[in-house]
Design a protein around this motif. Sequence first.
Motif, PDB file in Angstrom:
ATOM      1  N   MET A 123     -93.180 -33.055  -3.183  1.00 50.65           N
ATOM      2  CA  MET A 123     -92.989 -34.499  -3.801  1.00 50.65           C
ATOM      3  C   MET A 123     -94.387 -34.576  -4.133  1.00 50.65           C
ATOM      4  SD  MET A 123     -90.887 -36.890  -1.012  1.00 50.65           S
ATOM      5  CE  MET A 123     -89.883 -37.974  -2.125  1.00 50.65           C
ATOM      6  N   ASN A 124     -94.610 -35.446  -5.313  1.00 53.13           N
ATOM      7  CA  ASN A 124     -95.885 -36.009  -5.775  1.00 53.13           C
ATOM      8  C   ASN A 124     -95.952 -37.565  -5.281  1.00 53.13           C
ATOM      9  OD1 ASN A 124     -94.439 -37.794  -7.690  1.00 53.13           O
ATOM     10  ND2 ASN A 124     -94.628 -36.131  -9.280  1.00 53.13           N
ATOM     11  N   GLY A 125     -97.142 -38.206  -5.718  1.00 53.37           N
ATOM     12  CA  GLY A 125     -97.203 -39.428  -5.170  1.00 53.37           C
ATOM     13  C   GLY A 125     -96.536 -40.574  -5.616  1.00 53.37           C
ATOM     14  N   ILE A 126     -95.869 -40.274  -6.966  1.00 52.01           N
ATOM     15  CA  ILE A 126     -94.971 -41.317  -7.623  1.00 52.01           C
ATOM     16  C   ILE A 126     -93.558 -40.979  -6.825  1.00 52.01           C
ATOM     17  CG2 ILE A 126     -93.358 -41.850  -9.494  1.00 52.01           C
ATOM     18  CD1 ILE A 126     -96.015 -40.773 -11.253  1.00 52.01           C
ATOM     19  N   GLU A 127     -93.437 -39.921  -6.580  1.00 52.99           N
ATOM     20  CA  GLU A 127     -91.914 -39.754  -5.959  1.00 52.99           C
ATOM     21  C   GLU A 127     -92.164 -40.309  -4.379  1.00 52.99           C
ATOM     22  OE1 GLU A 127     -91.975 -35.594  -6.176  1.00 52.99           O
ATOM     23  OE2 GLU A 127     -90.464 -35.839  -8.171  1.00 52.99           O
ATOM     24  N   HIS A 128     -93.222 -39.984  -3.921  1.00 55.46           N
ATOM     25  CA  HIS A 128     -93.282 -40.666  -2.446  1.00 55.46           C
ATOM     26  C   HIS A 128     -93.341 -42.322  -2.619  1.00 55.46           C
ATOM     27  CE1 HIS A 128     -94.088 -37.477   0.221  1.00 55.46           C
ATOM     28  NE2 HIS A 128     -94.891 -36.991  -0.885  1.00 55.46           N
ATOM     29  N   TYR A 129     -93.906 -42.945  -3.703  1.00 56.10           N
ATOM     30  CA  TYR A 129     -93.693 -44.190  -3.783  1.00 56.10           C
ATOM     31  C   TYR A 129     -92.440 -44.721  -3.799  1.00 56.10           C
ATOM     32  CZ  TYR A 129     -94.854 -48.891  -5.401  1.00 56.10           C
ATOM     33  OH  TYR A 129     -94.884 -50.257  -5.820  1.00 56.10           O
ATOM     34  N   ARG A 130     -91.697 -43.869  -4.803  1.00 63.07           N
ATOM     35  CA  ARG A 130     -90.403 -44.442  -5.032  1.00 63.07           C
ATOM     36  C   ARG A 130     -89.457 -44.350  -3.712  1.00 63.07           C
ATOM     37  NH1 ARG A 130     -90.150 -41.466 -10.884  1.00 63.07           N
ATOM     38  NH2 ARG A 130     -90.881 -43.091 -11.856  1.00 63.07           N
ATOM     39  N   ARG A 131     -89.822 -43.147  -3.077  1.00 65.08           N
ATOM     40  CA  ARG A 131     -88.917 -43.161  -1.740  1.00 65.08           C
ATOM     41  C   ARG A 131     -89.299 -44.259  -0.780  1.00 65.08           C
ATOM     42  NH1 ARG A 131     -84.604 -42.514   0.327  1.00 65.08           N
ATOM     43  NH2 ARG A 131     -84.607 -41.332   2.504  1.00 65.08           N
ATOM     44  N   ALA A 132     -90.405 -44.615  -0.705  1.00 65.93           N
ATOM     45  CA  ALA A 132     -90.683 -45.930   0.008  1.00 65.93           C
ATOM     46  C   ALA A 132     -90.286 -46.958  -0.285  1.00 65.93           C
ATOM     47  CB  ALA A 132     -92.316 -45.864   0.149  1.00 65.93           C
ATOM     48  N   GLU A 133     -90.162 -47.285  -1.711  1.00 67.38           N
ATOM     49  CA  GLU A 133     -89.560 -48.434  -1.871  1.00 67.38           C
ATOM     50  C   GLU A 133     -88.053 -48.565  -1.688  1.00 67.38           C
ATOM     51  OE1 GLU A 133     -90.388 -48.716  -6.345  1.00 67.38           O
ATOM     52  OE2 GLU A 133     -91.592 -50.360  -6.143  1.00 67.38           O
ATOM     53  N   GLU A 134     -87.260 -47.077  -1.931  1.00 65.90           N
ATOM     54  CA  GLU A 134     -85.945 -47.290  -1.526  1.00 65.90           C
ATOM     55  C   GLU A 134     -85.643 -47.343  -0.014  1.00 65.90           C
ATOM     56  OE1 GLU A 134     -84.951 -42.953  -2.807  1.00 65.90           O
ATOM     57  OE2 GLU A 134     -85.133 -43.445  -4.734  1.00 65.90           O
ATOM     58  N   LEU A 135     -86.510 -46.823   0.883  1.00 67.58           N
ATOM     59  CA  LEU A 135     -86.329 -47.046   2.054  1.00 67.58           C
ATOM     60  C   LEU A 135     -86.462 -48.448   2.570  1.00 67.58           C
ATOM     61  CD1 LEU A 135     -88.159 -43.765   3.416  1.00 67.58           C
ATOM     62  CD2 LEU A 135     -85.840 -44.294   3.662  1.00 67.58           C
ATOM     63  N   MET A 136     -87.281 -49.278   2.220  1.00 67.16           N
ATOM     64  CA  MET A 136     -87.568 -50.496   2.411  1.00 67.16           C
ATOM     65  C   MET A 136     -86.455 -51.427   1.702  1.00 67.16           C
ATOM     66  SD  MET A 136     -90.065 -50.947   4.164  1.00 67.16           S
ATOM     67  CE  MET A 136     -89.987 -52.759   4.280  1.00 67.16           C
ATOM     68  N   GLU A 137     -85.817 -51.108   0.756  1.00 73.01           N
ATOM     69  CA  GLU A 137     -84.526 -51.439   0.107  1.00 73.01           C
ATOM     70  C   GLU A 137     -83.398 -51.406   1.094  1.00 73.01           C
ATOM     71  OE1 GLU A 137     -83.313 -50.502  -3.515  1.00 73.01           O
ATOM     72  OE2 GLU A 137     -85.357 -51.172  -4.498  1.00 73.01           O
ATOM     73  N   GLN A 138     -83.288 -50.343   1.800  1.00 68.05           N
ATOM     74  CA  GLN A 138     -82.223 -49.753   2.831  1.00 68.05           C
ATOM     75  C   GLN A 138     -82.626 -50.727   4.005  1.00 68.05           C
ATOM     76  OE1 GLN A 138     -82.129 -45.723   3.507  1.00 68.05           O
ATOM     77  NE2 GLN A 138     -81.849 -45.225   1.271  1.00 68.05           N
ATOM     78  N   ALA A 139     -83.796 -51.144   4.507  1.00 67.91           N
ATOM     79  CA  ALA A 139     -84.188 -51.393   5.725  1.00 67.91           C
ATOM     80  C   ALA A 139     -83.752 -52.989   5.675  1.00 67.91           C
ATOM     81  CB  ALA A 139     -85.596 -51.349   5.955  1.00 67.91           C
ATOM     82  N   THR A 140     -84.009 -53.574   4.163  1.00 67.44           N
ATOM     83  CA  THR A 140     -83.756 -54.746   4.060  1.00 67.44           C
ATOM     84  C   THR A 140     -82.546 -55.368   3.491  1.00 67.44           C
ATOM     85  OG1 THR A 140     -85.131 -54.870   2.125  1.00 67.44           O
ATOM     86  CG2 THR A 140     -86.370 -55.547   4.144  1.00 67.44           C
ATOM     87  N   ALA A 141     -81.291 -54.284   3.473  1.00 70.62           N
ATOM     88  CA  ALA A 141     -80.158 -54.642   2.782  1.00 70.62           C
ATOM     89  C   ALA A 141     -79.600 -55.718   3.297  1.00 70.62           C
ATOM     90  CB  ALA A 141     -79.256 -53.518   2.853  1.00 70.62           C
ATOM     91  N   THR A 142     -78.878 -56.628   2.516  1.00 72.25           N
ATOM     92  CA  THR A 142     -78.343 -57.830   3.075  1.00 72.25           C
ATOM     93  C   THR A 142     -76.961 -57.991   2.094  1.00 72.25           C
ATOM     94  OG1 THR A 142     -79.127 -59.284   1.097  1.00 72.25           O
ATOM     95  CG2 THR A 142     -80.405 -59.181   3.242  1.00 72.25           C
ATOM     96  N   ARG A 143     -75.806 -58.885   2.683  1.00 69.49           N
ATOM     97  CA  ARG A 143     -74.809 -59.250   2.212  1.00 69.49           C
ATOM     98  C   ARG A 143     -74.240 -60.491   2.556  1.00 69.49           C
ATOM     99  NH1 ARG A 143     -71.575 -55.075   6.243  1.00 69.49           N
ATOM    100  NH2 ARG A 143     -71.986 -56.098   7.861  1.00 69.49           N
ATOM    101  N   THR A 144     -73.394 -61.195   1.743  1.00 70.61           N
ATOM    102  CA  THR A 144     -73.132 -62.535   2.037  1.00 70.61           C
ATOM    103  C   THR A 144     -71.999 -62.627   3.314  1.00 70.61           C
ATOM    104  OG1 THR A 144     -73.630 -62.921  -0.270  1.00 70.61           O
ATOM    105  CG2 THR A 144     -72.309 -64.589   0.809  1.00 70.61           C
ATOM    106  N   ASN A 145     -72.410 -63.614   4.086  1.00 67.19           N
ATOM    107  CA  ASN A 145     -71.373 -63.740   5.189  1.00 67.19           C
ATOM    108  C   ASN A 145     -70.323 -64.589   4.744  1.00 67.19           C
ATOM    109  OD1 ASN A 145     -72.618 -66.176   5.750  1.00 67.19           O
ATOM    110  ND2 ASN A 145     -73.589 -65.600   7.561  1.00 67.19           N
TER     111      ASN A 145
END
Length: 100
Positions: free
Chosen positions: A1-23
């Motif tokens: 992975m290059n730097g850009i790919e690592h950055y994108r993966r970090a963003e994806e992981l944070m999106e997963q960590a903060t995933a929400t849904r409406t109750n």
Amino acid sequence: MNGIEHYRRAEELMEQATATRTNKSGFEVCYVTNEEQERLTRLANVHALLALSAAQADATEFKRELYRANGEELPAAQSAKERAEAKTARNAALAAAFID
């Protein structure tokens, strides 16, 4: 992975960590467990750090190539003491020129 790919993966992981849904009440709630949030956040942190490291390495290599392209050698790193002494000497010379 290059730097850009690592950055994108970090963003994806944070999106997963903060995933929400409406109750049922209409509020957005995070449905990821605390343990999973912690795991995903740690992974995101690692990828973000790798992205920064890659960016630094790319910048250093760019600097080397720039000097090579200009037919110059990359200057040797100066110690903090040498930089301070050089700065003091420059300032003294400027002060003397101003006074004269």
